[in-house]
Design a protein around this motif. Structure first.
Motif, PDB file in Angstrom:
ATOM      1  N   VAL A  70       0.875  -1.178   0.000  1.00 23.48           N
ATOM      2  CA  VAL A  70       0.000   0.000   0.000  1.00 23.48           C
ATOM      3  C   VAL A  70       0.910   1.226   0.000  1.00 23.48           C
ATOM      4  O   VAL A  70       1.550   1.543   1.018  1.00 23.48           O
ATOM      5  CB  VAL A  70      -0.925   0.015   1.231  1.00 23.48           C
ATOM      6  N   LEU A  71       0.981   1.912  -1.129  1.00 28.32           N
ATOM      7  CA  LEU A  71       1.960   2.981  -1.311  1.00 28.32           C
ATOM      8  C   LEU A  71       1.777   4.133  -0.329  1.00 28.32           C
ATOM      9  O   LEU A  71       2.752   4.622   0.244  1.00 28.32           O
ATOM     10  CB  LEU A  71       1.906   3.499  -2.748  1.00 28.32           C
ATOM     11  N   LEU A  72       0.542   4.594  -0.121  1.00 32.81           N
ATOM     12  CA  LEU A  72       0.321   5.743   0.755  1.00 32.81           C
ATOM     13  C   LEU A  72       0.805   5.456   2.171  1.00 32.81           C
ATOM     14  O   LEU A  72       1.531   6.256   2.771  1.00 32.81           O
ATOM     15  CB  LEU A  72      -1.168   6.123   0.780  1.00 32.81           C
ATOM     16  N   ALA A  73       0.414   4.298   2.706  1.00 34.31           N
ATOM     17  CA  ALA A  73       0.834   3.934   4.063  1.00 34.31           C
ATOM     18  C   ALA A  73       2.353   3.777   4.137  1.00 34.31           C
ATOM     19  O   ALA A  73       2.997   4.259   5.071  1.00 34.31           O
ATOM     20  CB  ALA A  73       0.149   2.637   4.493  1.00 34.31           C
ATOM     21  N   GLY A  74       2.948   3.096   3.143  1.00 32.37           N
ATOM     22  CA  GLY A  74       4.386   2.867   3.150  1.00 32.37           C
ATOM     23  C   GLY A  74       5.178   4.140   3.020  1.00 32.37           C
ATOM     24  O   GLY A  74       6.203   4.325   3.711  1.00 32.37           O
ATOM     25  N   LEU A  75       4.728   5.054   2.159  1.00 27.21           N
ATOM     26  CA  LEU A  75       5.463   6.303   1.954  1.00 27.21           C
ATOM     27  C   LEU A  75       5.349   7.232   3.164  1.00 27.21           C
ATOM     28  O   LEU A  75       6.330   7.873   3.560  1.00 27.21           O
ATOM     29  CB  LEU A  75       4.942   7.013   0.703  1.00 27.21           C
ATOM     30  N   LEU A  76       4.156   7.309   3.754  1.00 25.69           N
ATOM     31  CA  LEU A  76       3.965   8.171   4.916  1.00 25.69           C
ATOM     32  C   LEU A  76       4.764   7.653   6.110  1.00 25.69           C
ATOM     33  O   LEU A  76       5.462   8.408   6.797  1.00 25.69           O
ATOM     34  CB  LEU A  76       2.480   8.243   5.271  1.00 25.69           C
ATOM     35  N   MET A  77       4.679   6.353   6.341  1.00 25.15           N
ATOM     36  CA  MET A  77       5.454   5.757   7.422  1.00 25.15           C
ATOM     37  C   MET A  77       6.953   5.853   7.116  1.00 25.15           C
ATOM     38  O   MET A  77       7.778   6.057   8.010  1.00 25.15           O
ATOM     39  CB  MET A  77       5.037   4.301   7.622  1.00 25.15           C
ATOM     40  N   GLY A  78       7.292   5.736   5.839  1.00 21.93           N
ATOM     41  CA  GLY A  78       8.688   5.845   5.434  1.00 21.93           C
ATOM     42  C   GLY A  78       9.265   7.219   5.701  1.00 21.93           C
ATOM     43  O   GLY A  78      10.447   7.351   6.056  1.00 21.93           O
ATOM     44  N   ALA A  79       8.456   8.273   5.534  1.00 18.81           N
ATOM     45  CA  ALA A  79       8.922   9.629   5.837  1.00 18.81           C
ATOM     46  C   ALA A  79       9.281   9.746   7.314  1.00 18.81           C
ATOM     47  O   ALA A  79      10.299  10.339   7.687  1.00 18.81           O
ATOM     48  CB  ALA A  79       7.839  10.641   5.462  1.00 18.81           C
ATOM     49  N   GLY A  80       8.422   9.160   8.173  1.00 20.33           N
ATOM     50  CA  GLY A  80       8.738   9.138   9.605  1.00 20.33           C
ATOM     51  C   GLY A  80       9.975   8.320   9.893  1.00 20.33           C
ATOM     52  O   GLY A  80      10.826   8.706  10.713  1.00 20.33           O
ATOM     53  N   GLN A  81      10.103   7.180   9.207  1.00 20.85           N
ATOM     54  CA  GLN A  81      11.280   6.316   9.368  1.00 20.85           C
ATOM     55  C   GLN A  81      12.560   7.077   9.055  1.00 20.85           C
ATOM     56  O   GLN A  81      13.551   6.974   9.782  1.00 20.85           O
ATOM     57  CB  GLN A  81      11.167   5.118   8.424  1.00 20.85           C
ATOM     58  N   ALA A  82      12.560   7.815   7.944  1.00 23.88           N
ATOM     59  CA  ALA A  82      13.762   8.530   7.535  1.00 23.88           C
ATOM     60  C   ALA A  82      14.185   9.555   8.588  1.00 23.88           C
ATOM     61  O   ALA A  82      15.374   9.682   8.910  1.00 23.88           O
ATOM     62  CB  ALA A  82      13.520   9.223   6.196  1.00 23.88           C
ATOM     63  N   CYS A  83      13.198  10.270   9.153  1.00 24.93           N
ATOM     64  CA  CYS A  83      13.503  11.256  10.198  1.00 24.93           C
ATOM     65  C   CYS A  83      14.023  10.579  11.464  1.00 24.93           C
ATOM     66  O   CYS A  83      15.018  11.009  12.060  1.00 24.93           O
ATOM     67  CB  CYS A  83      12.259  12.082  10.518  1.00 24.93           C
ATOM     68  N   GLY A  84      13.337   9.515  11.880  1.00 25.40           N
ATOM     69  CA  GLY A  84      13.765   8.810  13.091  1.00 25.40           C
ATOM     70  C   GLY A  84      15.110   8.150  12.931  1.00 25.40           C
ATOM     71  O   GLY A  84      15.938   8.157  13.860  1.00 25.40           O
ATOM     72  N   ALA A  85      15.377   7.585  11.740  1.00 26.05           N
ATOM     73  CA  ALA A  85      16.650   6.918  11.497  1.00 26.05           C
ATOM     74  C   ALA A  85      17.805   7.906  11.547  1.00 26.05           C
ATOM     75  O   ALA A  85      18.916   7.575  11.990  1.00 26.05           O
ATOM     76  CB  ALA A  85      16.623   6.225  10.139  1.00 26.05           C
ATOM     77  N   ARG A  86      17.547   9.115  11.094  1.00 26.26           N
ATOM     78  CA  ARG A  86      18.592  10.151  11.151  1.00 26.26           C
ATOM     79  C   ARG A  86      18.998  10.429  12.595  1.00 26.26           C
ATOM     80  O   ARG A  86      20.180  10.525  12.917  1.00 26.26           O
ATOM     81  CB  ARG A  86      18.079  11.430  10.487  1.00 26.26           C
ATOM     82  N   VAL A  87      17.993  10.544  13.460  1.00 26.50           N
ATOM     83  CA  VAL A  87      18.272  10.786  14.887  1.00 26.50           C
ATOM     84  C   VAL A  87      19.021   9.607  15.494  1.00 26.50           C
ATOM     85  O   VAL A  87      20.028   9.770  16.196  1.00 26.50           O
ATOM     86  CB  VAL A  87      16.959  11.036  15.657  1.00 26.50           C
ATOM     87  N   GLY A  88      18.532   8.381  15.210  1.00 24.85           N
ATOM     88  CA  GLY A  88      19.168   7.182  15.768  1.00 24.85           C
ATOM     89  C   GLY A  88      20.602   7.010  15.310  1.00 24.85           C
ATOM     90  O   GLY A  88      21.490   6.680  16.104  1.00 24.85           O
ATOM     91  N   ALA A  89      20.857   7.238  14.025  1.00 26.00           N
ATOM     92  CA  ALA A  89      22.217   7.091  13.488  1.00 26.00           C
ATOM     93  C   ALA A  89      23.167   8.091  14.136  1.00 26.00           C
ATOM     94  O   ALA A  89      24.316   7.756  14.467  1.00 26.00           O
ATOM     95  CB  ALA A  89      22.202   7.275  11.978  1.00 26.00           C
ATOM     96  N   LYS A  90      22.702   9.311  14.334  1.00 28.61           N
ATOM     97  CA  LYS A  90      23.557  10.324  14.967  1.00 28.61           C
ATOM     98  C   LYS A  90      23.887   9.945  16.414  1.00 28.61           C
ATOM     99  O   LYS A  90      24.992  10.175  16.893  1.00 28.61           O
ATOM    100  CB  LYS A  90      22.871  11.686  14.915  1.00 28.61           C
ATOM    101  N   LEU A  91      22.901   9.366  17.106  1.00 30.88           N
ATOM    102  CA  LEU A  91      23.149   8.929  18.480  1.00 30.88           C
ATOM    103  C   LEU A  91      24.231   7.845  18.522  1.00 30.88           C
ATOM    104  O   LEU A  91      25.123   7.866  19.379  1.00 30.88           O
ATOM    105  CB  LEU A  91      21.856   8.399  19.108  1.00 30.88           C
ATOM    106  N   VAL A  92      24.152   6.886  17.584  1.00 31.78           N
ATOM    107  CA  VAL A  92      25.155   5.821  17.521  1.00 31.78           C
ATOM    108  C   VAL A  92      26.534   6.391  17.217  1.00 31.78           C
ATOM    109  O   VAL A  92      27.531   6.031  17.852  1.00 31.78           O
ATOM    110  CB  VAL A  92      24.770   4.773  16.450  1.00 31.78           C
ATOM    111  N   ILE A  93      26.605   7.292  16.240  1.00 30.28           N
ATOM    112  CA  ILE A  93      27.889   7.862  15.819  1.00 30.28           C
ATOM    113  C   ILE A  93      28.548   8.640  16.955  1.00 30.28           C
ATOM    114  O   ILE A  93      29.757   8.525  17.182  1.00 30.28           O
ATOM    115  CB  ILE A  93      27.682   8.770  14.586  1.00 30.28           C
ATOM    116  N   HIS A  94      27.760   9.419  17.677  1.00 33.39           N
ATOM    117  CA  HIS A  94      28.335  10.305  18.697  1.00 33.39           C
ATOM    118  C   HIS A  94      28.492   9.645  20.063  1.00 33.39           C
ATOM    119  O   HIS A  94      29.402   9.994  20.823  1.00 33.39           O
ATOM    120  CB  HIS A  94      27.483  11.571  18.832  1.00 33.39           C
ATOM    121  N   LYS A  95      27.631   8.688  20.385  1.00 34.80           N
ATOM    122  CA  LYS A  95      27.682   8.084  21.722  1.00 34.80           C
ATOM    123  C   LYS A  95      28.410   6.747  21.754  1.00 34.80           C
ATOM    124  O   LYS A  95      28.855   6.304  22.811  1.00 34.80           O
ATOM    125  CB  LYS A  95      26.263   7.937  22.290  1.00 34.80           C
ATOM    126  N   GLY A  96      28.510   6.054  20.625  1.00 37.01           N
ATOM    127  CA  GLY A  96      29.323   4.849  20.539  1.00 37.01           C
ATOM    128  C   GLY A  96      28.746   3.619  21.209  1.00 37.01           C
ATOM    129  O   GLY A  96      27.550   3.532  21.510  1.00 37.01           O
TER     130      GLY A  96
END
Length: 253
Positions: A202-228
């Motif tokens: 279902v494209l609408l559900a996947g794309l909308l949830m994917g937009a949230g995923q991209a934002c959340g993943a950015r935060v999570g990746a930065k936490l891993v990079i900086h906190k180790g």
């Protein structure tokens, strides 16, 4: 075509946001996203296909930030990218031909072993050590195996990658998490193509949830990079525990 109530749209974005952050740090975001997709009324196969679409956004976002930070070297991982894609393609095809029940019953015990090993080996992933396998051999074997599993079933894929990379290549947990996101992205893309061809997204559900995923993943990746590793390790243990408990519940309830 599955229709969605407008009331579900904020829920889908928020779900992707939280799951993306957790997934980028230690994996296990599917424990959040798949139940929500099922809860809004999607059939199981469509929920799994839509979940692959949204998780692709998260793994792509996390991978980008790990590559940008120098944690992941794409040239170094070329063989792993290739064999992971091959394995995922075979797995996604195979799951349509046979019952995956036997593997679903076996995986919780393997995750339980990973959990025990991680807890009782406190220095695991604390720092880089000498690799136990040649990279060419490691990427071929584990790319095929874990790529196949992600295309075939999926739960716990991130945990399998992290522990395999730390043990086989000697990476610390921060670097292992970065490479895990790269290979997750590869297997997600290949599996997604198979689901799209089968009309299970279902494209609408996947794309909308994917937009949230991209934002959340950015935060999570930065936490891993900086906190180790000190930050990643407890989250990783909690994630593996949650996935294991969920699979045992599904199998034996």
């Amino acid at each position: 075509m599955t229709s969605l109530s407008p009331l579900f749209l904020p829920l889908l974005f928020a779900t992707g946001l939280v799951a993306g952050c957790i997934d980028a740090i230690a994996g296990g975001g599917g424990l959040i996203t798949v139940p929500v997709l099922l809860g809004i009324g999607l059939p199981p196969q469509v929920a799994l296909g839509t979940n692959k679409l949204q998780s692709t956004f998260g793994s792509a976002s996390a991978m980008f930030h790990f590559v940008k930070a120098g944690t992941v070297n794409l040239r170094d991982a070329r063989r792993g990218i290739f064999w992971t894609a091959v394995g995922a393609g075979i797995g996604a095809y195979t799951v349509q031909q046979i019952d995956p029940g036997f593997l679903k019953r076996f995986i919780p015990y393997l995750l339980l072993a990973i959990l025990a090993y991680t807890i009782f080996t406190p220095k695991l992933g604390a720092e880089e050590v000498h690799p136990r396998m040649r990279k060419e051999v490691f990427y071929t074997v584990f790319g095929l195996l874990i790529g196949f599993y992600d295309g075939f079933l999926g739960p716990g894929t991130g945990s399998f990658w992290v522990i395999s990379i730390m043990l086989g290549l000697g990476f610390d947990m921060r670097k292992g998490t970065g490479y895990t996101k790269l290979f997750n992205f590869v297997s997600n893309i290949v599996s997604l193509v198979v689901f799209i061809v089968g009309g299970k997204v279902v494209l609408l559900a996947g794309l909308l949830m994917g937009a949230g995923q991209a934002c959340g993943a950015r935060v999570g990746a930065k936490l891993v990079i900086h906190k180790g590793t000190r930050f990643v390790r407890p989250v990783f243990i909690c994630s593996v525990l949650a996935v294991t408990a969920k699979l045992f519940y599904d199998n034996y309830r």
